[in-house]
Scaffold this active site. Structure first.
Site, PDB file in Angstrom:
ATOM      1  N   LYS A  34     -78.483  12.575  -7.161  1.00 46.13           N
ATOM      2  CA  LYS A  34     -79.461  13.600  -7.575  1.00 46.13           C
ATOM      3  C   LYS A  34     -78.958  14.946  -7.060  1.00 46.13           C
ATOM      4  O   LYS A  34     -79.096  15.274  -5.899  1.00 46.13           O
ATOM      5  CB  LYS A  34     -80.858  13.335  -7.015  1.00 46.13           C
ATOM      6  CG  LYS A  34     -81.876  14.210  -7.759  1.00 46.13           C
ATOM      7  CD  LYS A  34     -83.019  14.685  -6.941  1.00 46.13           C
ATOM      8  CE  LYS A  34     -82.752  15.849  -6.067  1.00 46.13           C
ATOM      9  NZ  LYS A  34     -82.420  17.125  -6.722  1.00 46.13           N
TER      10      LYS A  34
ATOM     11  N   GLU B  86     -76.439  15.578   6.366  1.00 43.99           N
ATOM     12  CA  GLU B  86     -75.510  16.702   6.568  1.00 43.99           C
ATOM     13  C   GLU B  86     -76.331  17.962   6.356  1.00 43.99           C
ATOM     14  O   GLU B  86     -76.643  18.316   5.223  1.00 43.99           O
ATOM     15  CB  GLU B  86     -74.360  16.632   5.551  1.00 43.99           C
ATOM     16  CG  GLU B  86     -73.505  15.382   5.643  1.00 43.99           C
ATOM     17  CD  GLU B  86     -72.718  15.321   6.937  1.00 43.99           C
ATOM     18  OE1 GLU B  86     -72.443  16.379   7.524  1.00 43.99           O
ATOM     19  OE2 GLU B  86     -72.406  14.202   7.384  1.00 43.99           O
TER      20      GLU B  86
ATOM     21  N   CYS C  73     -72.189  25.772   4.621  1.00 42.91           N
ATOM     22  CA  CYS C  73     -72.829  25.220   5.825  1.00 42.91           C
ATOM     23  C   CYS C  73     -72.000  25.554   7.060  1.00 42.91           C
ATOM     24  O   CYS C  73     -72.528  25.653   8.156  1.00 42.91           O
ATOM     25  CB  CYS C  73     -73.015  23.718   5.678  1.00 42.91           C
ATOM     26  SG  CYS C  73     -71.501  22.843   5.309  1.00 42.91           S
TER      27      CYS C  73
ATOM     28  N   GLU D  74     -80.476  29.955  10.489  1.00 44.82           N
ATOM     29  CA  GLU D  74     -79.415  29.967   9.486  1.00 44.82           C
ATOM     30  C   GLU D  74     -79.716  31.071   8.462  1.00 44.82           C
ATOM     31  O   GLU D  74     -80.779  31.081   7.841  1.00 44.82           O
ATOM     32  CB  GLU D  74     -79.341  28.609   8.781  1.00 44.82           C
ATOM     33  CG  GLU D  74     -78.144  28.504   7.851  1.00 44.82           C
ATOM     34  CD  GLU D  74     -78.054  27.146   7.151  1.00 44.82           C
ATOM     35  OE1 GLU D  74     -79.073  26.639   6.678  1.00 44.82           O
ATOM     36  OE2 GLU D  74     -76.922  26.612   7.091  1.00 44.82           O
TER      37      GLU D  74
END
Ligand code: NAD
Length: 511
Positions: free
Chosen positions: A172, A245, A279, A376
């Site tokens: 997905k 992750e 990331c 972040e």
């Protein structure tokens, strides 16, 4: 063509999403968002296909990866165009950071899987009368959920590892970048892969949630911390193993003896490639006081040379989602209100038309009170902080709930490794950046809230298997020494054995 947002289109029957190129805002068309029932039906199809696929020898499964590699090399331009259209990243970046590593991964796992997944027969430490065989069995059906920042590579990479390990896969992808994943499905379909072995369901959180609870045997999730937490909770309730992750707030440490030119270029590349939406982007810099001025000057000069746009040659593309651009703006504004100075960028780019462009931004006089040093940002922002020494740099680098990647810059490589070992992160790069997302030998993953588990390499590939121990008796004697009956004689014998084996140095040496 019409300018459109990423908006859900209401129809009486199916939910649809209209998508736009983030650089030009031109329409890319609509996708149908698949429902819970669609996902369950796809899991059923995968389940039916999994037994036959898992029974094939690894070498035969690996052949399909080679076919995909051939198809990908032939259709690389189409893949690049698709990635660029749905992300707004530069062509070169789509080639360098998606197609090239995808080719590398396909070949690596096609060639090495057989060796990595082969049975192991280690000699037993104590029970010399038995033979142990360690077998790597497929799990069954693996659900793979992926984000939008590397829509091709991050979809392909876990899927090919899960597939070659013998699992049927249901991918997905992010609802914001469905077309790259569709192309991947197409590449697989052209290999003649048995039906149901690789499946793609297009959808949003509804399809993601449905996949997690649809009875799959493992979830491989790549995405944000917030969603990762929801996925982990759902997996926990259903006792489905998962790898996560997640995000990062990667620190860069610049030592006084660093090669300044290389470090400054590395900072600019690490912070701004993919418009900072990696990331493993460099999200904060700690530079030793003695070289801080010179380093900052070079970083600003390198930043001034960057070209931003959607046409021709440029280094910095658009941001992929307007929501993410708003986060970047909020972080920069919060930093400025708290005393940071902007030395480059700091705003949407007014020269790039209607696209989602934020200028590559350099901030100084930053502190850990600011969001930009703690949360972040996931955008083209490089906050730089001066530190007294490396011990202060390490203390600040580790003052984060994230721990994905980091980079250290020094001419003394040995010291670089020592500093790396003191950083709380899953990966560290010395005198370079981001490379740990190479998708082959190096296991990749985070500590703290950057994730659970590892992808890539031997460790990552085996994480898509269940490890089975098969112990075989070699002698076939009438009775084993530990079996019934018990009694004083047996206890005495056991005590003697323990004394002989571990009571003295000779026994310890023999055993
Ligand atoms: P996201 O968490 O919003 O979405 C990721 C995926 O999860 C999408 O496919 C989404 O549709 C799906 N999803 C959303 N809600 C769900 C739910 N309740 N249950 C199951 N699935 C659900 O992340 P994003 O915004 O697409 O990606 C950006 C984030 O991903 C950043 O934080 C970035 O650091 C992280 N990321 C991590 C890595 C890594 O390897 N560690 C790599 C790339 C991106």
């Amino acid at each position: 063509m019409a300018l459109v947002e990423q908006v859900e289109v209401a129809t009486s029957e199916r939910r649809r999403l209209a998508l736009a190129n983030p650089a030009t805002r031109e329409s890319l068309g609509e996708i149908e968002l698949q429902s819970t029932e669609d996902v369950r039906a796809a899991v059923e199809r995968a389940r039916k296909a999994s037994a036959g696929w898992g029974a094939l020898p690894v070498g035969e499964r690996a052949r399909f990866l080679e076919y995909v590699l051939r198809g990908l090399v032939q259709r690389k331009d189409e893949v690049v165009e698709t990635i660029v259209a749905e992300t707004g990243k530069p062509h070169t970046e789509a080639l360098a950071l998606e197609v090239l590593p995808a080719c590398d991964a396909l070949q690596f796992y096609a060639r090495r899987a057989r060796h990595i997944l082969a049975d192991r027969k280690p000699p037993l430490h104590l029970l010399k009368t038995k033979k142990l065989r360690i077998v790597h069995r497929p799990l069954g059906v693996v659900g793979v959920i992926t984000p939008w920042n590397f829509p091709f590579l991050l979809a392909l990479n876990p899927c090919i590892q899960a597939l070659v390990a013998g699992n049927a896969v249901l991918l997905k992808p992010s609802e914001f970048t469905p077309f790259s994943a569709q192309l991947l499905a197409d590449l697989f379909e052209n290999t003649g892969l048995p039906e149901g072995v690789f499946n793609v369901v297009q959808g949003d959180a509804v399809a993601g949630e449905a996949l997690v609870t649809a009875g799959v045997d493992q979830i491989s999730f790549t995405g944000s911390l917030a969603t990762g937490r929801l996925v982990a909770e759902a997996c926990g309730r259903n006792l489905v193993p998962c790898t996560l992750e997640l995000g990062g707030k990667d620190p860069m440490i610049v030592c006084e003896d660093a090669d300044l030119e290389r470090a400054a270029r590395g900072a600019v590349y690490g912070a701004f490639s993919n418009a900072g939406q990696v990331c493993t982007s460099t999200e904060r810099v700690y530079v030793e006081e003695g070289i801080a001025d010179a380093f900052i000057e070079r970083v600003v000069a390198e930043t001034a040379d960057l070209r931003q746009g959607a046409e021709g040659d440029f280094e910095i593309g658009a941001m992929i989602r307007s929501e993410q651009l708003a986060v970047v703006e909020a972080h920069v504004q919060d930093a400025v209100v708290r005393g940071a100075r902007i030395l480059a960028g700091g705003r949407r780019n007014p020269d790039c038309g209607p696209g989602l462009f934020f200028e590559p931004t350099v901030l100084v006089d930053v502190t850990h009170d600011m969001q930009v040093m703690r949360e972040e940002t996931f955008g083209p922002v490089l906050p730089i902080m001066r530190v007294r020494d490396i011990s202060e740099a390490l203390q600040l680098a580790n003052a984060s709930h994230y721990g994905l990647n980091a980079n250290v810059w020094t001419k003394n490589r040995q010291r670089g490794v020592e500093i790396a070992r003191a950083i709380d992160s899953g990966c560290v790069v010395v005198n370079d950046c981001m490379l740990t997302y190479g998708v082959t030998e190096s296991p990749f993953g985070g500590v703290k809230q950057s994730g659970i588990g590892r992808v890539n390499g031997e460790l990552g590939l085996k994480s898509f298997c269940s490890v089975q121990s098969i112990l075989v008796d070699r002698l076939g004697s009438r009775r084993e020494p530990f079996w019934f009956p018990y009694g004083a004689r047996k206890s005495k014998l056991l005590k003697r054995v323990i004394g002989a084996l571990w009571g003295g140095s000779l026994g310890r040496w023999i055993s």
